[in-house]
Design a protein around this motif. Structure first.
Motif, PDB file in Angstrom:
ATOM      1  N   TYR A 152       0.835  -1.195   0.000  1.00 58.06           N
ATOM      2  CA  TYR A 152       0.000   0.000   0.000  1.00 58.06           C
ATOM      3  C   TYR A 152       0.879   1.259   0.000  1.00 58.06           C
ATOM      4  N   LYS A 153       1.978   1.176   0.737  1.00 54.46           N
ATOM      5  CA  LYS A 153       2.885   2.321   0.836  1.00 54.46           C
ATOM      6  C   LYS A 153       3.484   2.657  -0.529  1.00 54.46           C
ATOM      7  N   ALA A 154       3.869   1.628  -1.282  1.00 58.20           N
ATOM      8  CA  ALA A 154       4.452   1.837  -2.617  1.00 58.20           C
ATOM      9  C   ALA A 154       3.412   2.431  -3.560  1.00 58.20           C
ATOM     10  N   LEU A 155       2.175   1.931  -3.495  1.00 56.46           N
ATOM     11  CA  LEU A 155       1.103   2.474  -4.338  1.00 56.46           C
ATOM     12  C   LEU A 155       0.814   3.930  -3.948  1.00 56.46           C
ATOM     13  N   ALA A 156       0.801   4.195  -2.651  1.00 57.46           N
ATOM     14  CA  ALA A 156       0.556   5.543  -2.167  1.00 57.46           C
ATOM     15  C   ALA A 156       1.627   6.511  -2.682  1.00 57.46           C
ATOM     16  N   HIS A 157       2.887   6.070  -2.680  1.00 63.33           N
ATOM     17  CA  HIS A 157       3.984   6.908  -3.161  1.00 63.33           C
ATOM     18  C   HIS A 157       3.792   7.256  -4.637  1.00 63.33           C
ATOM     19  N   LYS A 158       3.363   6.270  -5.443  1.00 63.02           N
ATOM     20  CA  LYS A 158       3.144   6.511  -6.874  1.00 63.02           C
ATOM     21  C   LYS A 158       2.002   7.493  -7.111  1.00 63.02           C
ATOM     22  N   LEU A 159       1.032   7.498  -6.221  1.00 62.11           N
ATOM     23  CA  LEU A 159      -0.146   8.351  -6.391  1.00 62.11           C
ATOM     24  C   LEU A 159      -0.014   9.672  -5.638  1.00 62.11           C
ATOM     25  N   GLY A 160       1.079   9.822  -4.894  1.00 61.35           N
ATOM     26  CA  GLY A 160       1.257  11.051  -4.127  1.00 61.35           C
ATOM     27  C   GLY A 160       0.291  11.166  -2.974  1.00 61.35           C
ATOM     28  N   ARG A 161      -0.055  10.039  -2.374  1.00 57.69           N
ATOM     29  CA  ARG A 161      -0.994  10.012  -1.256  1.00 57.69           C
ATOM     30  C   ARG A 161      -0.363   9.308  -0.069  1.00 57.69           C
ATOM     31  N   SER A 162      -1.050   9.312   1.054  1.00 52.81           N
ATOM     32  CA  SER A 162      -0.565   8.604   2.234  1.00 52.81           C
ATOM     33  C   SER A 162      -1.020   7.147   2.190  1.00 52.81           C
ATOM     34  N   GLU A 163      -0.336   6.291   2.929  1.00 53.95           N
ATOM     35  CA  GLU A 163      -0.715   4.874   2.989  1.00 53.95           C
ATOM     36  C   GLU A 163      -2.111   4.724   3.578  1.00 53.95           C
ATOM     37  N   SER A 164      -2.413   5.529   4.614  1.00 51.61           N
ATOM     38  CA  SER A 164      -3.747   5.454   5.224  1.00 51.61           C
ATOM     39  C   SER A 164      -4.823   5.909   4.236  1.00 51.61           C
ATOM     40  N   GLY A 165      -4.458   6.864   3.351  1.00 50.02           N
ATOM     41  CA  GLY A 165      -5.401   7.327   2.342  1.00 50.02           C
ATOM     42  C   GLY A 165      -5.755   6.232   1.348  1.00 50.02           C
ATOM     43  N   ILE A 166      -4.741   5.444   0.956  1.00 43.08           N
ATOM     44  CA  ILE A 166      -4.977   4.322   0.036  1.00 43.08           C
ATOM     45  C   ILE A 166      -5.875   3.279   0.688  1.00 43.08           C
ATOM     46  N   LYS A 167      -5.614   2.974   1.940  1.00 42.15           N
ATOM     47  CA  LYS A 167      -6.432   1.982   2.655  1.00 42.15           C
ATOM     48  C   LYS A 167      -7.877   2.454   2.764  1.00 42.15           C
ATOM     49  N   LYS A 168      -8.045   3.764   2.941  1.00 38.81           N
ATOM     50  CA  LYS A 168      -9.398   4.331   3.024  1.00 38.81           C
ATOM     51  C   LYS A 168     -10.118   4.206   1.691  1.00 38.81           C
TER      52      LYS A 168
END
Length: 256
Positions: free
Chosen positions: A35-51
């Motif tokens: 999730y952290k790697a995906l968040a980095h690619k999207l410019g978002r936080s890991e918690s944001g991706i999980k949400k």
């Protein structure tokens, strides 16, 4: 602001997004991406991706951004995710017994759930009033097969790759009656537009027979996956496709 995912039936938006979210998670797992790697690619936080992946819906633009980060198209993501797993759907004995005694309810259920025909179109096709239609829906809700929402609308079970429906009085009835009816309707020598009937009796080695059987199963599974994707995403007109597939080592001729 983005627009919501264009899903064929608006009553399915929340449920179908959860399916897509599962597909995203499955793709992340296959790519060994966190999730952290995906968040980095999207410019978002890991918690944001999980949400985002635990929400009930998502904007179309956000889904496209996720797909780009994963290097996959939205339809391919959907196809490669949860719907690639085949499942067995079983009706309870109570449900089967009711449907056998009231086949009109099963026909309504089939159109609504398996063919994803809107309620208004079913009413027009079956020549039933909205009041009669509601009786069908209420009974299907009582049987636990669909869910009537308090504020209106119908929640349907998600589209799935069904390998088998199990056994029971209803299954035996429709397998026998529907397959015989279809064969009676199309078993005419010659080629006709929009249908095909193939009749063969040949001899093969056991290994070739097994390969033939395997190829038939793979073709059928590929078509089912495509059907689910198109019923969910396609805006083009869809047509019905009904077929019966059977292969056995028994001969057509059993005696003189």
């Amino acid at each position: 602001m983005g627009t919501k995912v264009p899903i064929k039936d608006p009553n399915l938006e929340a449920m179908d997004y959860r399916v897509i979210a599962l597909a995203i998670k499955a793709h992340l797992k296959r790519k060994k991406m966190t999730y952290k790697a995906l968040a980095h690619k999207l410019g978002r936080s890991e918690s944001g991706i999980k949400k985002i992946l635990s929400a009930k819906d998502c904007t179309f633009n956000r889904l496209i951004s996720i797909c780009r980060a994963l290097g996959v198209s939205l339809p391919d993501l959907f196809q490669s995710g949860a719907h690639n797993e085949f499942t067995e759907v079983q009706f309870s004995l109570k449900q089967q017994q009711f449907f056998v005694a009231h086949m009109d309810y099963f026909h309504f259920f089939w159109k609504l759930v398996f063919e994803r025909v809107p309620v208004k179109e079913i009413e027009k096709s079956f020549k039933v009033s909205p009041k009669e239609s509601f009786h069908y829906l209420r009974k299907l809700d009582e049987l636990g097969l669909i869910r009537l929402n308090p504020g209106g609308g119908v929640r349907l079970p998600r589209l799935r790759n069904v390998r088998t429906f199990g056994d029971g009085p209803l299954i035996r009835k429709i397998y026998s009656e529907w397959s015989k009816r279809l064969i009676d309707e199309i078993s005419i020598p010659g080629d006709f537009e929009g249908q095909q009937f193939i009749f063969r009796g040949i001899r093969l080695t056991k290994s070739t027979f097994q390969e033939f059987l395997k190829n038939l199963k793979e073709l059928e599974s590929d078509i089912v996956k495509t059907s689910i994707r198109e019923m969910t995403f396609s805006r083009r007109e869809l047509v019905n496709a009904s077929w019966v597939s059977g292969l056995t080592q028994k001969s057509f001729v059993r005696g003189i």
